[in-house]
Design a protein around this motif. Structure first.
Motif, PDB file in Angstrom:
ATOM      1  N   ASP A 109       0.860  -1.200   0.000  1.00  0.00           N
ATOM      2  CA  ASP A 109       0.000   0.000   0.000  1.00  0.00           C
ATOM      3  C   ASP A 109       0.884   1.234   0.000  1.00  0.00           C
ATOM      4  OD1 ASP A 109      -2.498  -1.280   0.030  1.00  0.00           O
ATOM      5  OD2 ASP A 109      -2.303  -1.673   2.172  1.00  0.00           O
ATOM      6  N   TYR A 124       4.898  -0.918  -9.766  1.00  0.00           N
ATOM      7  CA  TYR A 124       3.854  -1.943  -9.632  1.00  0.00           C
ATOM      8  C   TYR A 124       4.485  -3.311  -9.365  1.00  0.00           C
ATOM      9  CZ  TYR A 124       0.818   1.609 -11.606  1.00  0.00           C
ATOM     10  OH  TYR A 124       0.139   2.769 -11.813  1.00  0.00           O
ATOM     11  N   ALA A 143      -0.816 -11.182  -5.554  1.00  0.00           N
ATOM     12  CA  ALA A 143      -2.123 -10.928  -4.928  1.00  0.00           C
ATOM     13  C   ALA A 143      -3.188 -10.653  -5.986  1.00  0.00           C
ATOM     14  CB  ALA A 143      -2.003  -9.706  -4.006  1.00  0.00           C
ATOM     15  N   TYR A 145      -7.732  -9.633  -6.246  1.00  0.00           N
ATOM     16  CA  TYR A 145      -8.793  -8.967  -5.478  1.00  0.00           C
ATOM     17  C   TYR A 145     -10.175  -9.272  -6.056  1.00  0.00           C
ATOM     18  CZ  TYR A 145      -4.574  -6.675  -3.990  1.00  0.00           C
ATOM     19  OH  TYR A 145      -3.311  -6.468  -3.500  1.00  0.00           O
ATOM     20  N   HIS A 149      -9.346  -4.135  -6.698  1.00  0.00           N
ATOM     21  CA  HIS A 149      -8.401  -3.445  -5.811  1.00  0.00           C
ATOM     22  C   HIS A 149      -8.936  -2.052  -5.496  1.00  0.00           C
ATOM     23  CE1 HIS A 149      -4.581  -1.225  -4.832  1.00  0.00           C
ATOM     24  NE2 HIS A 149      -4.472  -2.294  -4.056  1.00  0.00           N
ATOM     25  N   GLU A 151      -7.779   0.853  -5.244  1.00  0.00           N
ATOM     26  CA  GLU A 151      -7.341   2.025  -6.016  1.00  0.00           C
ATOM     27  C   GLU A 151      -7.934   2.054  -7.424  1.00  0.00           C
ATOM     28  OE1 GLU A 151      -3.030   2.230  -6.298  1.00  0.00           O
ATOM     29  OE2 GLU A 151      -2.938   1.751  -4.186  1.00  0.00           O
ATOM     30  N   ASP A 158      -8.683  -3.683 -13.640  1.00  0.00           N
ATOM     31  CA  ASP A 158      -7.986  -4.424 -12.593  1.00  0.00           C
ATOM     32  C   ASP A 158      -7.599  -5.805 -13.116  1.00  0.00           C
ATOM     33  OD1 ASP A 158      -7.074  -4.023  -9.988  1.00  0.00           O
ATOM     34  OD2 ASP A 158      -8.645  -5.296  -9.150  1.00  0.00           O
ATOM     35  N   GLN A 164      -1.539  -8.864 -16.924  1.00  0.00           N
ATOM     36  CA  GLN A 164      -0.177  -8.384 -17.234  1.00  0.00           C
ATOM     37  C   GLN A 164       0.810  -8.905 -16.180  1.00  0.00           C
ATOM     38  OE1 GLN A 164       0.572  -4.221 -16.204  1.00  0.00           O
ATOM     39  NE2 GLN A 164       1.782  -3.963 -18.070  1.00  0.00           N
ATOM     40  N   LYS A 165       0.367  -8.839 -14.924  1.00  0.00           N
ATOM     41  CA  LYS A 165       1.225  -9.282 -13.809  1.00  0.00           C
ATOM     42  C   LYS A 165       1.485 -10.786 -13.923  1.00  0.00           C
ATOM     43  CE  LYS A 165      -0.628  -8.975  -9.464  1.00  0.00           C
ATOM     44  NZ  LYS A 165      -0.966  -8.337  -8.188  1.00  0.00           N
ATOM     45  N   TYR A 268      -6.030 -16.942   6.723  1.00  0.00           N
ATOM     46  CA  TYR A 268      -5.335 -15.840   7.405  1.00  0.00           C
ATOM     47  C   TYR A 268      -5.508 -16.026   8.907  1.00  0.00           C
ATOM     48  CZ  TYR A 268      -5.310 -13.475   2.852  1.00  0.00           C
ATOM     49  OH  TYR A 268      -5.105 -13.142   1.538  1.00  0.00           O
TER      50      TYR A 268
END
Ligand code: FAD
Length: 289
Positions: A109, A124, A143, A145, A149, A151, A158, A164-165, A268
């Protein structure tokens, strides 16, 4: 062992997440929590990376302890938003020297008031992934979402950036926490349509207090279904009752995911072995199916 290979196994894989202490004082306690969690036969344990990178040594040390002393595979998180490229390279080398084989590559963040990106820093997560790949054969996670995300206003964008990631060399994705499984199923449908085919580990957060819930909303903007809110309204003032209800809710989510063919689940449990034990106790026969 590389997580990309663990996820190829036929069996159900349950993994857990812990976070490093902010100070040296809590260090021993966290090693003990990991010792207890390791008895549950997890597929791996992931160790978060403190925002700002201040606890990066603790992440590396705990991940090495899990792998080398407890004999459980570990996944070290790594963020890049508050560091220079040179600092990030040093952490990657440090992880490599400890024999860590798995990294969850994250941007992190953007801290309030910090210039973004930092001078000579990565912008990024995909740039961090490209960097990690230069340092050896790590199994790289990232990660994602299901609710988008925070933002990014547009879910389509997104998913475009997620693709791309992934194309930079990601082996698996772990989702942000969610409390309505239908959101996850819908997300899976959309990313598969977009050509993202790697394993996705749904991230399940057992919420056991109102404070924890407020923090989750603050961090991720996640939506809590009415059923969850009624539970909080009725039991929120009683810590023991809320703990039972939160564990039951998370168990219910996990059983639904498994019943719908999901094979890998990330919990988690955040340094609480007793929560991990109770959830695993609720699904002992189910995970053998
Ligand atoms: P990115 O993938 O870089 O995406 C960030 C934003 O930029 C998104 O809105 C995306 O759509 C957009 N974007 C991406 N690429 C582009 C592009 N080329 N052009 C324009 N926009 C783009 N935080 C920690 O500090 N420590 C942790 O240990 C940690 N662990 C986490 C584990 C999981 C499973 C998850 C889901 C989150 C975790 N986080 C952690 C939080 C995470 O760091 C934040 O959510 C952060 O804001 C985004 O990180 P990212 O790696 O997803 O970023």
């Amino acid at each position: 062992m590389k997580i990309r290979n663990i996820l190829k196994r036929e069996n159900i894989n349950i993994s857990f997440e812990v976070f490093p202490p902010k100070t040296e004082v809590g260090y021993e306690k966290i090693l003990n929590a990991n010792k207890e969690i390791s008895k549950l036969n997890p597929a791996f344990i992931s160790v978060t990376y403190g925002a700002g990178g201040g606890t990066s040594k603790n992440t590396a040390n705990i991940a090495a302890y899990i792998k080398n002393e407890l004999g459980v595979e570990s996944l070290a998180h790594l963020t890049c938003v508050s560091s220079t490229k040179e600092e990030v390279r040093e952490v990657i080398q440090h992880l490599k020297s400890f024999g860590i084989e798995n990294i969850l590559a994250l941007r992190g963040d953007i801290p309030k008031g910090q210039a973004f990106p930092v001078a000579a820093g990565f912008r990024y997560a995909y740039e961090l992934i490209e960097e990690i790949k230069k340092h050896g054969d790590f199994s790289i996670g990232a990660a994602c979402y299901p609710e988008g995300h925070v933002e990014n206003k547009h879910k389509v964008d997104d998913i475009h950036y997620l693709k791309q990631k992934v194309d930079c060399g990601v082996d698996f994705l772990t989702t942000q926490m969610f409390f309505d499984n239908d959101i996850h199923y819908n997300f899976l449908y959309r990313i598969r349509e977009a050509g993202i085919t790697i394993p996705v580990l749904p991230g399940i957060m057992p919420i056991i207090s109102e404070i924890q819930m407020k923090r989750s909303i603050e961090l991720s903007g996640t939506v809590f279904p009415r059923r969850f809110l009624s539970m909080l309204d009725r039991f929120g003032d009683n810590p023991n009752a809320m703990m039972e209800a939160g564990i039951a809710y998370a168990t219910d989510q996990i059983i639904d995911l498994l019943a719908n063919g999901v094979k890998n689940i990330h919990i988690y449990t955040m340094n609480r072995p007793q929560v991990a034990e109770k959830i695993m106790g609720n699904i002992t026969e189910i995970i053998k199916c």
